[in-house]
Design an enzyme around this catalytic site. Structure first.
Site, mmCIF file in Angstrom:
data_model
loop_
_atom_site.group_PDB
_atom_site.id
_atom_site.type_symbol
_atom_site.label_atom_id
_atom_site.label_comp_id
_atom_site.label_asym_id
_atom_site.label_seq_id
_atom_site.Cartn_x
_atom_site.Cartn_y
_atom_site.Cartn_z
ATOM 1 N N ILE A 71 -2.960 -5.507 -4.929
ATOM 2 C CA ILE A 71 -3.728 -4.318 -4.561
ATOM 3 C C ILE A 71 -2.888 -3.057 -4.764
ATOM 4 C CG2 ILE A 71 -4.830 -3.154 -2.603
ATOM 5 C CD1 ILE A 71 -5.401 -6.039 -1.477
ATOM 6 N N TYR A 224 0.631 -12.778 11.653
ATOM 7 C CA TYR A 224 0.032 -11.890 10.642
ATOM 8 C C TYR A 224 -1.008 -10.985 11.306
ATOM 9 C CZ TYR A 224 -2.511 -10.335 6.458
ATOM 10 O OH TYR A 224 -3.112 -9.568 5.492
ATOM 11 N N LYS A 228 -1.095 -6.778 11.708
ATOM 12 C CA LYS A 228 -2.183 -5.955 11.172
ATOM 13 C C LYS A 228 -2.866 -5.161 12.281
ATOM 14 C CE LYS A 228 -1.473 -6.697 6.946
ATOM 15 N NZ LYS A 228 -1.232 -5.622 5.984
ATOM 16 N N THR A 261 -5.297 -12.321 -4.652
ATOM 17 C CA THR A 261 -3.931 -11.918 -5.000
ATOM 18 C C THR A 261 -2.934 -13.009 -4.601
ATOM 19 O OG1 THR A 261 -3.438 -10.928 -2.854
ATOM 20 C CG2 THR A 261 -4.475 -9.486 -4.490
#
Ligand SMILES: NC(=O)c1ccc[n+]([C@@H]2O[C@H](COP(=O)([O-])OP(=O)(O)OC[C@H]3O[C@@H](n4cnc5c(N)ncnc54)[C@H](OP(=O)(O)O)[C@@H]3O)[C@@H](O)[C@H]2O)c1
Ligand SMILES: *[C@@H]1O[C@H](CO)[C@@H](O)[C@H](O)[C@H]1NC(C)=O
Ligand SMILES: *[C@@H]1O[C@H](CO)[C@@H](O)[C@H](O)[C@H]1NC(C)=O
Length: 345
Positions: A71, A224, A228, A261
């Site tokens: 990205i 994770y 975030k 990705t």
């Protein structure tokens, strides 16, 4: 030194019983996959966001972390196409230089360069900022994009849990060190912008400052999600401070969606296999995934607007917890200590 993170992945205070293990390790996995499935469905059924034609941005400068691939690469490339001087800040020199070469070739913009910045090292971040400042450039856009996902348990150079350290604390430090340049560069017509890439996973995230000393079960998924969530809390509090001191700088968080990705390289093998088979069909491409980051970085629609969470080019609500001002402030204060940063706030 291993720094015992107050906000580490110890969601549930307690002991290493099977029940606790289920709650602290399995639950985050299930919640993350549930959210991911929900987003994929939404992506498949909904209309995808088409990036509008954006005006030229000649003379402006952007830094994109993790711009060497995925990205971040497409974000950097698009900003370069608009005429910006783009600096890719990354921890892989080979990838970074190759990205610079490709972007220069494709956009005919020569003002694209690579700066080494390992977000897992505060020393490296400080070095990177020093090298950037030596160039005497303005800074109009900072895209906090780099990230790692569900990596095996490990710590950063400074002893922080890897997701928290790289995804969140590294960007916290980088942004704070660049804030003076951002403040100088923003104007009434174009506020400098901090664009931070979060994720829908933040909805499942938790921050726990209380159980400082208890042993914990490591949950990569929980870690994770926590990083975030921290990025959203950080964005809102940063905007609060910027508004307070009247800076011409705005801060927003974006959710790129579920994007095909390399981010998934550490997920459980069977899931990776399914993604490998179906990814190009079911997930967004990296270029599409960059659309909201690009839009938030330069669109006039967001001029002077900060403190938002954007998905698919639209402002939307983030997790309830992210609006908790006390939590925002506490995280900011703790982060200043953890990053050995003493700013007046
Ligand atoms: N893909 C998705 O579905 C999705 C969904 C929601 C949010 N996001 C977020 O989008 C952002 C970009 O991810 P992506 O999907 O484009 O994944 P990606 O292709 O793996 O890109 C991540 C980038 O971050 C860099 N990075 C990792 N560790 C770093 C470190 N210590 N220092 C500096 N750079 C580092 C990577 O460089 P190296 O690999 O060379 O280390 C890479 O350039 C991430 O923040 C991710 O959490 C992605
Ligand atoms: C950089 O990335 C390339 C492939 O993209 C990999 O082969 C190489 O080992 C990486 N280098 C470092 C220092 O991580
Ligand atoms: C978030 O807060 C709103 C309003 O306070 C409430 O209606 C909603 O149910 C909450 N959502 C969750 C997931 O707690």
């Amino acid at each position: 030194m291993i720094y015992h993170l107050p906000s580490s992945i110890r969601f549930i205070p307690g002991y290493n019983t099977a029940g606790m293990w289920l709650l602290s390790v399995i639950l985050p996995v299930l919640r993350n996959y549930y959210i991911a499935m929900e987003v994929i469905l939404k992506q498949l059924l909904g209309r995808s966001f088409l990036l509008p034609v954006l005006s030229r941005q000649d003379g402006k400068v952007a830094i994109v972390t993790g711009g060497g691939k995925g990205i971040g690469y497409h974000t950097a490339k698009h900003l370069a196409k608009l005429g910006m001087h783009v600096i890719i800040a990354g921890n892989n020199e080979t990838d970074g230089n190759e990205a610079v070469r490709k972007i220069q070739q494709d956009t005919l913009n020569k003002k694209v360069e690579f700066l080494f910045c390992d977000l897992a090292s505060m020393k490296s971040i400080r070095n990177c900022v020093q090298n950037f400042k030596a160039k005497n450039l303005d800074l109009h856009v900072l895209v906090n994009n780099a990230g790692v996902m569900v990596v095996p348990e490990q710590r950063t150079e400074d002893g922080f849990e890897q997701h928290f350290g790289v995804n969140y604390l590294g960007h916290f430090l980088l942004t704070n060190l660049l804030l003076d340049t951002l403040r100088k560069s923003g104007t009434n017509d174009f506020n400098a912008r901090v664009v931070t890439v979060s994720s829908a996973t933040h909805f499942t995230g938790n921050l726990n400052f209380d159980d400082l000393q208890s042993r914990h079960c490591y949950s990569a998924h929980g870690a994770y999600a926590q990083s975030k969530l921290a990025l959203v809390l950080f964005t809102y509090y940063l905007q609060h401070l910027l508004t307070e001191d009247g800076s011409h700088v705005t801060a927003n968080a974006v959710d790129p969606g579920v994007v095909n990705t390399d981010l998934y390289k550490h997920v459980w093998y069977p899931i990776r296999f399914v993604k490998w088979i179906t990814g190009s069909l079911l997930l967004k491409g990296a270029e599409e995934g960059a659309a909201t980051s690009i839009y938030t970085s330069v669109s006039p629609d967001l001029e002077g607007i900060g403190g938002c969470y954007l998905y698919n080019g639209e402002r939307t609500k983030s997790a309830n917890l992210s609006y908790n001002e006390e939590l925002q402030k506490k995280l900011w204060t703790e982060s200043c200590k953890m990053a050995a940063l003493f700013v007046s706030s």
